[in-house]
Design a protein around this motif. Structure first.
Motif, PDB file in Angstrom:
ATOM      1  N   ASP A   1       0.831  -1.207   0.000  1.00 39.18           N
ATOM      2  CA  ASP A   1       0.000   0.000   0.000  1.00 39.18           C
ATOM      3  C   ASP A   1       0.868   1.261   0.000  1.00 39.18           C
ATOM      4  O   ASP A   1       0.555   2.244  -0.687  1.00 39.18           O
TER       5      ASP A   1
ATOM      6  N   LEU B   1       2.125   1.806  -3.481  1.00 39.59           N
ATOM      7  CA  LEU B   1       1.082   2.382  -4.331  1.00 39.59           C
ATOM      8  C   LEU B   1       0.905   3.875  -4.047  1.00 39.59           C
ATOM      9  O   LEU B   1       0.741   4.683  -4.968  1.00 39.59           O
ATOM     10  N   GLN B   2       0.946   4.242  -2.784  1.00 38.57           N
ATOM     11  CA  GLN B   2       0.770   5.646  -2.415  1.00 38.57           C
ATOM     12  C   GLN B   2       1.948   6.515  -2.837  1.00 38.57           C
ATOM     13  O   GLN B   2       1.796   7.731  -3.019  1.00 38.57           O
ATOM     14  N   SER B   3       3.105   5.890  -3.021  1.00 34.63           N
ATOM     15  CA  SER B   3       4.290   6.668  -3.394  1.00 34.63           C
ATOM     16  C   SER B   3       4.285   7.086  -4.858  1.00 34.63           C
ATOM     17  O   SER B   3       5.027   7.983  -5.262  1.00 34.63           O
ATOM     18  N   TRP B   4       3.442   6.445  -5.661  1.00 39.73           N
ATOM     19  CA  TRP B   4       3.391   6.782  -7.078  1.00 39.73           C
ATOM     20  C   TRP B   4       2.448   7.962  -7.307  1.00 39.73           C
ATOM     21  O   TRP B   4       1.401   8.064  -6.657  1.00 39.73           O
ATOM     22  N   PRO B   5       2.773   8.843  -8.228  1.00 38.28           N
ATOM     23  CA  PRO B   5       1.927  10.016  -8.481  1.00 38.28           C
ATOM     24  C   PRO B   5       0.548   9.622  -8.994  1.00 38.28           C
ATOM     25  O   PRO B   5       0.369   8.561  -9.604  1.00 38.28           O
ATOM     26  N   SER B   6      -0.407  10.469  -8.751  1.00 38.78           N
ATOM     27  CA  SER B   6      -1.796  10.174  -9.110  1.00 38.78           C
ATOM     28  C   SER B   6      -1.994  10.016 -10.611  1.00 38.78           C
ATOM     29  O   SER B   6      -2.975   9.408 -11.048  1.00 38.78           O
ATOM     30  N   ARG B   7      -1.082  10.556 -11.413  1.00 35.65           N
ATOM     31  CA  ARG B   7      -1.217  10.408 -12.872  1.00 35.65           C
ATOM     32  C   ARG B   7      -1.014   8.956 -13.333  1.00 35.65           C
ATOM     33  O   ARG B   7      -1.357   8.614 -14.473  1.00 35.65           O
TER      34      ARG B   7
ATOM     35  N   ASP C   1      -2.249   5.582 -13.753  1.00 29.45           N
ATOM     36  CA  ASP C   1      -3.608   5.052 -13.681  1.00 29.45           C
ATOM     37  C   ASP C   1      -3.621   3.638 -13.096  1.00 29.45           C
ATOM     38  O   ASP C   1      -2.587   3.006 -12.875  1.00 29.45           O
ATOM     39  N   VAL C   2      -4.836   3.124 -12.850  1.00 29.66           N
ATOM     40  CA  VAL C   2      -4.982   1.863 -12.138  1.00 29.66           C
ATOM     41  C   VAL C   2      -4.411   0.694 -12.931  1.00 29.66           C
ATOM     42  O   VAL C   2      -3.868  -0.254 -12.352  1.00 29.66           O
TER      43      VAL C   2
ATOM     44  N   ARG D   1      -0.667   0.785 -12.465  1.00 32.36           N
ATOM     45  CA  ARG D   1      -0.354   0.367 -11.098  1.00 32.36           C
ATOM     46  C   ARG D   1      -0.420  -1.160 -10.972  1.00 32.36           C
ATOM     47  O   ARG D   1       0.431  -1.787 -10.335  1.00 32.36           O
TER      48      ARG D   1
END
Length: 498
Positions: free
Chosen positions: A138, A141-147, A149-150, A153
């Motif tokens: 988790d 996953l949180q360390s990756w920028p919001s750009r 996409d799923v 990821r």
């Protein structure tokens, strides 16, 4: 109870004329429609019946049959039936210990999860990454920028999980890994998981310096035994079993990833997600529904080049983790394939593991997941031996002890607690693994019965493996052999099987 009530015949054997078997008849279980990937989210309220392809006919294509997931349970069932009649070649079977074995598993499950059995995660690599209560996946996953996409990821997690699973053969009892991030020390499977995660984050498996968190063929080509040894903190004082074997797996993986149909032009394991979503067998319902057999084909066909060439072959086709077994027919009119029992342990461990991120992030449902079996490795198998359900016959015990003592003379090899030792292809180990697969199915019935779980409440096999048998096998080994915590039977591993 379960061992005496399970039907030995399967639906697919009762109706030879059908070309498909439904997910409900994949096993004599009512959990067929559950996705073991992420049970917490639950399957869709209504899942269409999705036909699952039958295995190839062994008389026409024996290699394809032995490489199928169906063959693992079908071939092991033959040996289980011999075990029920105490007719094994290398083990005595005491069926009076069966219910007590199940009760031990139940006690572990109750201790850790009662009464919230629904919260038990499926067996998979995700939990190993989170050792010590730190949610490392988790956090990743949180360390990756919001750009990001799923889908990307999910690809990245598949990349990570594939490499981590392939590095997850037995580490030996002398190795440990000190986390560079926390300074904490971990050993065995959890240590291998944390080590692989930190190597992944450092970009060790990526060829793109701007994107360290991926695995690709060009990146894997950089891996040498020296590079892997450094990443794993392997040394003469901190020896990791099978460094050369593990390195060889990663190098061969780099070559296997050249299959663009499965892994795309950039040769990433995670690109199998796109292949699965676009496959004709995938059903677009409220969520994507992927037949387990489609994922299995990707792993077996796409990753077949990674297995050492010395493994069992049929007509020149490598079968992978499959071995000759003396419990199976040997004389005419038996065919060559009839002497072989397949396990595909790492492929199944990989399958269990990568279904989790696909189910969690993409809500993919895997139809026919009950075709997967219990994992025939030394924790599950060791549980059966330590609790007295299985006992090595005296002549095999002596042979194994002699091998241990001889091996103990080699510098760096175990020499603290004596246990019978065999190579992975020894008939003792093959029989042990096959009967382990069979008894795990039987234990699932008995464990659910003792827990009083029925219908949709019942644990899946993946949940029992996670919460009961694998953990129970490790814990009883720690009690039985406190100095080494090794299993009751040791395997000379090359770093590619266990």
């Amino acid at each position: 109870m379960g061992i005496f009530k399970r039907k030995d015949s399967k639906q697919s054997e009762r109706d030879e004329n059908e070309s498909f078997v439904s997910v409900n008849s994949a096993r004599t279980s009512n959990t067929s429609l559950r996705s073991p990937g992420y049970k917490g989210s639950g399957p869709p309220a209504s899942i269409p019946e999705l036909p699952i392809a039958r295995p190839p006919d062994p008389a026409l294509d024996p290699a394809a049959y032995l490489r199928s997931i169906h063959a693992v349970r079908e071939r092991s069932t033959i040996i289980l039936n011999k075990a029920k009649n105490n007719q094994l070649n290398h083990f005595d079977v005491d069926l009076s210990k069966f219910e007590a074995t199940a009760s031990y598993v139940v006690s572990i499950i109750k201790r850790d999860y009662a009464p919230d059995y629904e919260s038990i995660p499926p067996h998979g690599r995700w939990q190993h990454f989170d050792v010590g209560g730190r949610p490392r996946v988790d956090q990743l996953l949180q360390s990756w920028p919001s750009r990001i996409d799923v889908q990307e990821r999910t690809r990245r997690l598949i990349d990570l999980f594939v490499v981590s699973v392939l590095l997850d053969a037995g580490a030996g009892n002398k190795w440990s890994y000190r986390s560079k991030e926390s300074g904490k020390v971990f050993s065995r499977s959890e240590g291998l998981a944390v080590a692989s995660l930190e190597m992944f984050k450092s970009g060790l498996f990526s060829s793109d310096p701007t994107e360290p968190c991926q695995v690709d063929g060009a990146g894997l080509k950089k891996i040498t035994a020296e590079v892997l040894a450094k990443g794993m903190q392997h040394s003469e004082q901190n020896p990791l079993t099978g460094i050369e074997g593990r390195t060889g797996l990663l190098v061969r993986l780099s070559e296997a990833l050249n299959n663009q149909d499965f892994f795309g032009v950039d040769a990433r394991p995670g690109n199998m997600l796109d292949y699965l979503l676009g496959h004709p067998s995938t059903l677009a319902s409220s969520v994507p529904i992927v037949p387990l057999t489609t994922l299995w084909s990707v792993l077996m066909d796409g990753l077949s080049p990674i297995w050492p060439p010395s493994r069992t072959q049929i007509d020149g086709v490598p079968i992978g983790d499959a071995w000759k077994c003396s419990d199976l027919p040997k004389s005419p009119p038996a065919q060559q394939w009839e002497n072989i029992v397949p396990f595909h342990k790492l492929t199944q461990w990989l399958c269990y593991s990568i279904m989790v991120p696909m189910s969690k992030l993409m809500h993919i449902h895997f139809a026919g997941s009950d075709l997967l079996t219990g994992l025939p490795e030394y924790r599950n198998g060791g549980l059966l031996v330590d609790l007295g359900l299985l006992s090595l016959k005296p002549e095999d015990m002596q042979r194994g002890i002699n091998a241990y003592k001889e091996n103990a003379q080699i510098k760096g090899q175990p020499n603290v607690e004596v246990a019978p030792l065999f190579s992975a292809d020894d008939d003792v180990i093959v029989e042990w693994r096959a009967v382990t697969v069979g008894f795990l199915d039987e234990l699932l019935d008995e464990v659910n019965s003792q827990l009083g779980l029925r219908g949709e409440e019942q644990l899946s096999l993946a949940q029992m493996l996670e919460a009961g048998t694998w953990k129970g096998g490790r814990e009883i080994a720690e009690v039985s052999r406190p100095n080494t915590k090794e299993p009751p039977i040791m395997i000379r591993s090359d770093g590619t099987v266990f």
